[in-house]
Design an enzyme around this catalytic site. Sequence first.
Site, mmCIF file in Angstrom:
data_model
loop_
_atom_site.group_PDB
_atom_site.id
_atom_site.type_symbol
_atom_site.label_atom_id
_atom_site.label_comp_id
_atom_site.label_asym_id
_atom_site.label_seq_id
_atom_site.Cartn_x
_atom_site.Cartn_y
_atom_site.Cartn_z
ATOM 1 N N HIS A 113 0.827 -1.212 0.000
ATOM 2 C CA HIS A 113 0.000 0.000 0.000
ATOM 3 C C HIS A 113 0.855 1.252 0.000
ATOM 4 C CE1 HIS A 113 1.191 -0.830 4.114
ATOM 5 N NE2 HIS A 113 1.111 0.465 4.319
ATOM 6 N N HIS A 124 5.334 6.291 -1.030
ATOM 7 C CA HIS A 124 6.205 5.113 -1.148
ATOM 8 C C HIS A 124 5.436 3.855 -0.791
ATOM 9 C CE1 HIS A 124 6.303 5.894 3.176
ATOM 10 N NE2 HIS A 124 6.607 4.611 3.329
#
Lengths: 172, 172
Positions: free
Chosen positions: B34, B115
Amino acid sequence: MKYGIVIFPSKPVQDEINSYRMRYDPHYDLIPPHVTLKEAFEADDETIYELITELKHIANDTDPFTLNVNKVRTFAPVTNTIYLKVEPIQELHDLADAMQSGKFPKNQTYSFVPHITIAQKLSQDEYSDVYGSLSMKDIQLEDKIDRFHLVYQLDNEVWTVYESFVFGKELV
Amino acid sequence: MKYGIVIFPSKPVQDEINSYRMRYDPHYDLIPPHVTLKEAFEADDETIYELITELKHIANDTDPFTLNVNKVRTFAPVTNTIYLKVEPIQELHDLADAMQSGKFPKNQTYSFVPHITIAQKLSQDEYSDVYGSLSMKDIQLEDKIDRFHLVYQLDNEVWTVYESFVFGKELV
């Protein structure tokens, strides 16, 4: 891609149920405690797009309801799965039925028994011990349900949520 | 209750990323791959109910966008977390900013770096080895994003999805 449709109870109920399934359910790491409304089915992107519209209609046609759990049961001798029996109210049957009709693939193998699995894939000896000990517990759970989730399975067998459907709150 | 807000990439991208993180990320069993839009924050039922309305507005104000990943990076020396750098397009910053303003708790400790974590909590020796080997991989991922998810954490630290917010498709 493999999809399923489930109800996740609220956090306090999930936490209590996890305390029972932690040791006995090999799917503990794959999906949080849930009531399956529609078993795993295959669908391509185009089909799932259509089914999502259907799921929004179903959610909008459903009122929030109370889920009650108070018995430990087993699917033996068909499988040695041990589960918390969910009181089979009409709303749950209506949801499961709607997901077997119209555009939905018909993939219900057994008659619909609303439940939350807490132990499965046990050896015969383990099964007897675990069923004996779990069925002596006094489990009384009540939860307000106002949504269901469309989930899909990753290659590592973990289920992740694609979309939530909140009763009466979906834009179609 | 502890909540977070994340973007889950599509299944093929999740599967590839899981192949990298399986051995090196102790959170592998706790949440699928995620991009975190908003770090964990505490909210009671009343607050989260209000924030959900805000999240629907944010989703409706966002157009689908493309997420690009092509570099392995590290947060060292702050932590030895290794991550896939997500191209920091305006849409991601706008989402993260919106979730730090208005009714949302301001809980962003560092500046927002989009990220996907693939390794963390490694010993210093492991870290050097793993960073060396991961940074040599040719990773080129592209994905269409049209939603984010509000997640909450169970007592066993697993994150589960409460609600999805699809861009342009929420009923407020």
